[in-house]
Enzyme design. Structure first.
Site, PDB file in Angstrom:
ATOM      1  N   SER A 179       0.886  -1.616   0.224  1.00 15.04           N
ATOM      2  CA  SER A 179       0.366   0.357   0.126  1.00 15.04           C
ATOM      3  C   SER A 179       0.764   1.257  -0.055  1.00 15.04           C
ATOM      4  CB  SER A 179      -0.899   0.165   1.063  1.00 15.04           C
ATOM      5  OG  SER A 179      -1.512  -1.126   1.080  1.00 15.04           O
ATOM      6  N   ARG A 194       7.738   6.024  -3.133  1.00 16.01           N
ATOM      7  CA  ARG A 194       8.832   6.709  -1.823  1.00 16.01           C
ATOM      8  C   ARG A 194       7.962   5.704  -1.156  1.00 16.01           C
ATOM      9  NH1 ARG A 194       5.013  10.333  -4.504  1.00 16.01           N
ATOM     10  NH2 ARG A 194       2.869  10.850  -4.196  1.00 16.01           N
ATOM     11  N   ASP A 232      -3.785  -1.189  -1.438  1.00 12.42           N
ATOM     12  CA  ASP A 232      -4.457  -1.991  -1.158  1.00 12.42           C
ATOM     13  C   ASP A 232      -6.469  -1.250  -1.556  1.00 12.42           C
ATOM     14  OD1 ASP A 232      -4.200   0.464  -0.246  1.00 12.42           O
ATOM     15  OD2 ASP A 232      -4.850   0.148   2.003  1.00 12.42           O
TER      16      ASP A 232
END
Length: 498
Positions: A179, A194, A232
């Site tokens: 996620s 990132r 997710d």
């Protein structure tokens, strides 16, 4: 000095423990404290800072829409609008046993999902707690931990349910829910752009996390084939649509915040080189980065700026820092500390326990808003038990009102993001469902109602056509369904390299 009993009761802590509260305090007349009028005067100042007008919300929606379009047009944008290579909606005919691993913000979750078709499924799962050290340590060690937990799950948890019956050399398909924003050029690959949600594991940004996980799976000899790397939010979109096909958008409001929706491939200019004609593809917006760096559109207060500047990623994730569960408690703590420094609150008391960043959890705001007692016993308990300070009723009423302002702003900003996608895709007239998940949406009192109120403020009465509902388990069920969709597409030879 006369003592007076203020009240008794109990509160449920974020850990699930029940704390009995029997509070005896000095008479309020004998302690220096903020009066009701003083606190009301301060509250007006914060109401002005944290209130979002409908006009301001509509301006944010327009800016948000433009940002979404730019992200679809060009790669490498602040809101990256990541193509997921999940092609179209599930048919409802997907079936089979699939494993799912979910590396979330707080826990690692491992699931076995039996997809039964027609919106039905069964799930067996285990959770493993992530330490702060693991979140900051070397990335390969983090994936080793994931592989170890998956092996443990297969060897122990599944054994209790009859185990997996695999032929020699057979591997069970795995959907990996990761996620964090990744750039993908196929579904079983993803380069981490990132870290978000407080993660900072070294040697991971700029690397293919699917390849790193496969390396760990081989190291521990786990009998799985990683079919799909998904976010997710994408999983939530697919799982919610699988159960209720009226669902067109998915949102997560938890430790972080994000959204996914199904976009027409013809309207994704940056994918033209793929040569895929027609059809739809799920887009992982990564909208927590909206208005990062430039800070032109969102109404940031000085407290939001402090949260940003003292975070591990200054300037980044601007939208997320106003909304997500990781930050709301810290925003409220900064206001309290300012009032302590100004000599308004807790005079003559030792307030050192309130001075550490992030000690005031967002769960406390939920408890404060839902306190049903006249004396606000729950708030007494929070401040006396966790921070060793006594509070007056006027102060407690102020704290609850402040929590409401911060929580309401988060919900209304969340509505702006939803409205941007609704407006872009033309869903307003026919209406749609929005599958919503995350601790903030599920546990914060009134959050969903405030999102709906915000949608009506933006769109007028037609805003009632957009209804959020508790999403299906995207990181488990959604991941498994996407693994099933991917396996089926590969078997049929449809875009086998995408």
């Amino acid at each position: 000095m006369v003592l007076s009993r203020r009240g008794s009761g109990s509160i449920t802590l974020p850990t699930g423990q029940t704390l009995a509260v029997h509070t005896r305090t000095h008479d309020e007349e004998d302690l220096p404290h903020a009066t009701k009028k003083t606190m009301a005067d301060h509250l007006r100042k914060y109401e002005s800072a944290f209130t979002l007008t409908p006009q301001r919300m509509r301006m944010i929606v327009e800016a948000f829409k433009e940002t979404l379009e730019v992200g679809l047009d060009k790669p490498g944008q602040i809101v990256p609008m990541i193509p997921t290579f999940v092609f179209g909606w599930p048919t409802g005919e997907e079936k089979g046993e699939f494993l799912a691993v979910d590396l979330g913000g707080t826990n690692l979750r491992v699931c076995l999902v039996t997809v039964q078709g027609d919106g039905k499924f069964e799930i067996t799962q285990s959770k493993y707690r992530l330490t702060e050290e693991q979140k900051q340590d070397d990335g390969q060690k983090l994936f080793d931990f994931c592989a170890e937990c998956l092996k443990t799950f297969i060897d122990t948890s599944l054994a209790e349910h009859g185990g997996l019956h695999l032929a020699a050399g057979e591997k069970i398909p795995l959907g990996f829910t990761f996620s964090y924003p990744c750039s993908q050029d196929r579904i079983d690959h993803g380069v981490l752009i990132r870290w978000t949600k407080g993660f900072g594991a070294a040697n991971t940004e700029g690397h293919d996390v699917a390849a790193m996980f496969r390396q760990s799976l081989e190291k521990y000899d786990v009998p799985v084939a990683l079919e799909a790397l998904i976010n997710d939010t994408t999983g939530t979109l697919i799982a919610s649509h699988y159960v209720n096909p009226k669902t067109k958008i998915a949102v997560i409001f938890g430790t972080g915040c994000n959204a996914a929706y199904m976009e027409h491939i013809k309207d994704i200019p940056k994918l033209r080189a793929l040569g895929v004609d027609g059809g739809d593809m799920a887009i992982n917006c990564e909208w927590g980065a909206f208005d990062s760096f430039e800070h032109e559109h969102l109404p940031r207060t000085k407290y939001d700026i402090i949260v940003d500047q003292t975070s591990n990623k200054p300037g980044e994730q601007a939208f997320e820092k106003l909304i997500s569960g990781r930050y709301l408690g810290e925003i409220l703590r900064l206001v309290i500390c300012e009032l302590i420094d100004e000599g308004v609150l807790f005079l003559g008391q030792n307030t050192y326990k309130l001075e550490s960043p992030y000690v005031f959890e967002t769960a406390f705001l939920s408890l404060m808003e839902s306190d049903p007692t006249d004396e606000l016993l729950m708030i007494i308990g929070i401040f006396s038990h966790f921070f060793a300070v006594e509070t007056t009723l006027a102060e407690r009423q102020f704290f609850r009102a402040l929590a409401k302002l911060i929580g309401r702003r988060a919900a209304r900003l969340s509505a702006c993001g939803i409205a941007a996608i609704v407006s872009k895709m033309g869903y307003l007239e026919e209406g749609c469902l929005v599958g919503a998940d995350g601790s903030l949406y599920n546990k914060y009192p009134g959050f969903a109602d405030r999102v709906h109120e915000g949608l009506v403020d933006i769109f007028g009465d037609k805003g009632r056509n957009i209804i959020t509902h508790h999403a299906e388990d995207g990181s488990g069920v959604g991941s498994a369904i996407i693994a099933a969709m991917t396996k089926r597409r590969k078997t049929a030879g449809i875009y086998p390299n995408l």
